[in-house]
Scaffold this active site. Structure first.
Site, PDB file in Angstrom:
ATOM      1  N   HIS A 102      -5.186  -5.737   6.762  1.00  0.00           N
ATOM      2  CA  HIS A 102      -6.139  -4.954   5.977  1.00  0.00           C
ATOM      3  C   HIS A 102      -7.352  -5.781   5.541  1.00  0.00           C
ATOM      4  O   HIS A 102      -7.485  -6.949   5.872  1.00  0.00           O
ATOM      5  CB  HIS A 102      -5.423  -4.297   4.803  1.00  0.00           C
ATOM      6  CG  HIS A 102      -4.617  -3.113   5.212  1.00  0.00           C
ATOM      7  ND1 HIS A 102      -5.145  -1.844   5.316  1.00  0.00           N
ATOM      8  CD2 HIS A 102      -3.323  -2.998   5.602  1.00  0.00           C
ATOM      9  CE1 HIS A 102      -4.212  -1.001   5.723  1.00  0.00           C
ATOM     10  NE2 HIS A 102      -3.095  -1.685   5.912  1.00  0.00           N
ATOM     11  N   ASN A 148      10.846  -0.428  -9.647  1.00  0.00           N
ATOM     12  CA  ASN A 148      10.284  -1.760  -9.821  1.00  0.00           C
ATOM     13  C   ASN A 148       9.472  -2.059  -8.569  1.00  0.00           C
ATOM     14  O   ASN A 148      10.021  -2.422  -7.527  1.00  0.00           O
ATOM     15  CB  ASN A 148      11.372  -2.809 -10.007  1.00  0.00           C
ATOM     16  CG  ASN A 148      10.787  -4.217 -10.119  1.00  0.00           C
ATOM     17  OD1 ASN A 148       9.576  -4.381 -10.207  1.00  0.00           O
ATOM     18  ND2 ASN A 148      11.636  -5.219 -10.100  1.00  0.00           N
ATOM     19  N   GLY A 200       0.817  -1.202   0.000  1.00  0.00           N
ATOM     20  CA  GLY A 200       0.000   0.000   0.000  1.00  0.00           C
ATOM     21  C   GLY A 200       0.850   1.251   0.000  1.00  0.00           C
ATOM     22  O   GLY A 200       0.479   2.267  -0.613  1.00  0.00           O
ATOM     23  N   SER A 201       1.983   1.213   0.686  1.00  0.00           N
ATOM     24  CA  SER A 201       2.897   2.360   0.677  1.00  0.00           C
ATOM     25  C   SER A 201       3.432   2.614  -0.723  1.00  0.00           C
ATOM     26  O   SER A 201       3.529   3.759  -1.176  1.00  0.00           O
ATOM     27  CB  SER A 201       4.056   2.117   1.647  1.00  0.00           C
ATOM     28  OG  SER A 201       3.581   1.984   2.971  1.00  0.00           O
ATOM     29  N   SER A 247      -4.182  -1.337   0.122  1.00  0.00           N
ATOM     30  CA  SER A 247      -3.127  -2.147   0.729  1.00  0.00           C
ATOM     31  C   SER A 247      -3.655  -3.546   0.986  1.00  0.00           C
ATOM     32  O   SER A 247      -4.815  -3.719   1.379  1.00  0.00           O
ATOM     33  CB  SER A 247      -2.663  -1.533   2.047  1.00  0.00           C
ATOM     34  OG  SER A 247      -1.787  -2.423   2.734  1.00  0.00           O
ATOM     35  N   ASP A 306      -7.373   1.788   4.088  1.00  0.00           N
ATOM     36  CA  ASP A 306      -8.125   1.349   5.265  1.00  0.00           C
ATOM     37  C   ASP A 306      -9.622   1.309   5.011  1.00  0.00           C
ATOM     38  O   ASP A 306     -10.397   1.190   5.969  1.00  0.00           O
ATOM     39  CB  ASP A 306      -7.854   2.290   6.447  1.00  0.00           C
ATOM     40  CG  ASP A 306      -6.441   2.192   6.955  1.00  0.00           C
ATOM     41  OD1 ASP A 306      -5.761   1.200   6.642  1.00  0.00           O
ATOM     42  OD2 ASP A 306      -5.996   3.109   7.669  1.00  0.00           O
TER      43      ASP A 306
END
Length: 444
Positions: free
Chosen positions: A224, A292, A86-87, A219, A194
């Site tokens: 999650h 990547n 998710g980041s 995410s 979220d």
């Protein structure tokens, strides 16, 4: 026995193994640890995982393509791109908006991005890494999302986008934020990590969160709404943004060929790009400074199985939230705790149940009691991100970010708020015990 028969035999044994050793026991005894989140899975995920491993493709392949196609269909968007977290999804989303292909709307160094400090850091990190200025606005209680009354005060000639999360599944006021962005020609990035499965009704149409702005992110980390271990996704309806998203994810390539695919366009050796010689191999032409950030097919295979179950996950989260809310309200918790409230026009797929202690109630004592009695808690992530060590240098210099007004509620959340889980694996017995423990904590 042939290859297909051998393979099926292995997969049948994996399913049997999963049922025998990975069956998720729902039995609860008071004193057992109740986690705020956990994976919910069965033999289907394990069979998919081993099936993909037996192919030994390892990187992104047909499982990834299937997941992207099915996930986009679930969301009701044209394009979805699987990434490794998710980041990374947030990084790709923001990086996409810095592309020269966007012309005058391109985000450049020194531009301002409106966001909130009451959330997870990697919503804000890409803004800072690209040399832009996060402009922090306070949030409301008990919605815990942006105070939309502050949007115009946050706006400046340098403002290019709004990027923030739907807090713990509760959508922010998308109608007000979208109208603000449209009025000023701003990009809107919904960090939906979220809130997957939450819906919001705007202009009479109900849509899933993450699909109303220009780009949405998700995410798939284990706590999650669904998981593939590590993983995330970036999605959009805009074909140009999708093209840039794929480029940023895949090393910054100009070429759209998948790994192992050559000359999809038929012009691999007949193009002119930048100052490269005519006919330079298009697979090695780079139109962006990318990364990547692809996921593996093994992750995608798990995701495909999770996605089949996902609607039931969402309904269970909603039911668990309602059950816990009823138990706490019936027990009089609202005398000492502020209970969460869904945003108007929304139907949240709750990630957690957030509570704020009223004046005179010691949050640390409540949390200590609840934790000591086996119920896992979490704070609202950073609380106030600007108070963390990563902001020390910027605080000292007074540069690099801007705060609009006072972050009064943000600071209160940092001091007085905590949350507990409502994930799909939560049983009614666990919810009852959690409610009982929280009520005991505020009565001590």
């Amino acid at each position: 026995m042939g290859q297909n028969e051998d393979r099926q035999q292995i997969l049948d044994q994996v399913a049997e193994y999963a049922r025998k050793y990975h069956s998720q026991n729902q039995t609860f005894t008071p004193g057992d640890r109740i986690s705020y989140a956990a994976r919910v899975y069965d033999e289907r995920e394990m069979v998919n995982l081993v099936d993909s491993a037996l192919e030994f493709w390892l990187t992104s392949g047909h499982w990834t393509e299937q997941f992207e196609r099915d996930f986009a269909k679930y969301l009701g968007v044209k394009y979805a791109s699987l990434v490794n977290s998710g980041s990374s999804a947030n990084l790709v989303a923001f990086a996409t908006l810095t592309s020269p292909l966007l012309g005058e709307r391109r985000i450049k160094r020194g531009d301002e991005i409106i966001t909130v400090a009451a959330g997870f850091p990697t919503t804000v990190t890409p803004i800072i890494q690209y040399g832009c200025i996060p402009v922090f606005v306070d949030v409301t209680i008990p919605g815990y999302d942006i105070d939309v009354n502050m949007l115009e005060s946050a706006y400046s000639e340098k403002t290019k986008a709004v990027m923030m999360a739907h807090t713990l599944g509760n959508p922010f006021n998308l109608k007000a934020v979208k109208e603000f962005c449209d009025r000023h020609g701003l990009w809107l990035v919904e960090d939906n990590c979220d809130a997957l499965g939450s819906t919001y009704t705007i202009d009479g149409q109900t849509k899933l969160t993450g699909t109303i702005g220009d780009i949405g992110t998700s995410s798939f980390y284990p706590p999650h709404h669904m998981t593939m271990g590590e993983g995330g996704a970036v999605y959009t309806d805009n074909p140009l943004l999708h093209k840039i998203i794929r480029s940023m994810r895949d090393w910054g390539r100009d070429c759209i060929c998948a790994s192992g695919q050559d000359n999809r366009c038929g012009h691999r050796f007949t193009g002119q790009y930048g100052e490269l010689p005519y006919g330079y191999d298009h697979k090695y032409v780079y139109s962006h400074f990318g990364y990547n950030l692809k996921a593996t097919d093994m992750q995608a295979a798990i995701g495909c199985a999770q996605l089949e179950k996902f609607p039931s996950f969402v309904e269970r989260r909603k039911q668990n939230f309602r059950t816990l809310y009823h138990l706490l309200a019936e027990g009089g918790a609202d005398a000492k705790l502020i209970l969460p409230v869904a945003e108007e026009n929304s139907d949240p797929s709750w990630f957690g149940f957030l509570l704020t202690c009223k004046e005179g109630i010691d949050c640390k004592k409540i949390v200590d009691y609840v934790e000591d009695h086996g119920v896992q808690t979490r704070r609202l992530f950073a609380g106030n991100l600007t108070k963390h060590p990563c902001f020390d240098e910027m605080r000292a210099s007074g540069q690099g970010y801007r705060i609009v007004g006072q972050l009064t509620n943000t600071d209160r959340i940092m001091e007085d708020s905590f949350w507990v889980g409502v994930y799909p694996g939560m049983t009614d017995d666990k919810l009852a015990y959690m409610a009982k423990t929280i009520l005991e904590a505020i009565d001590q």
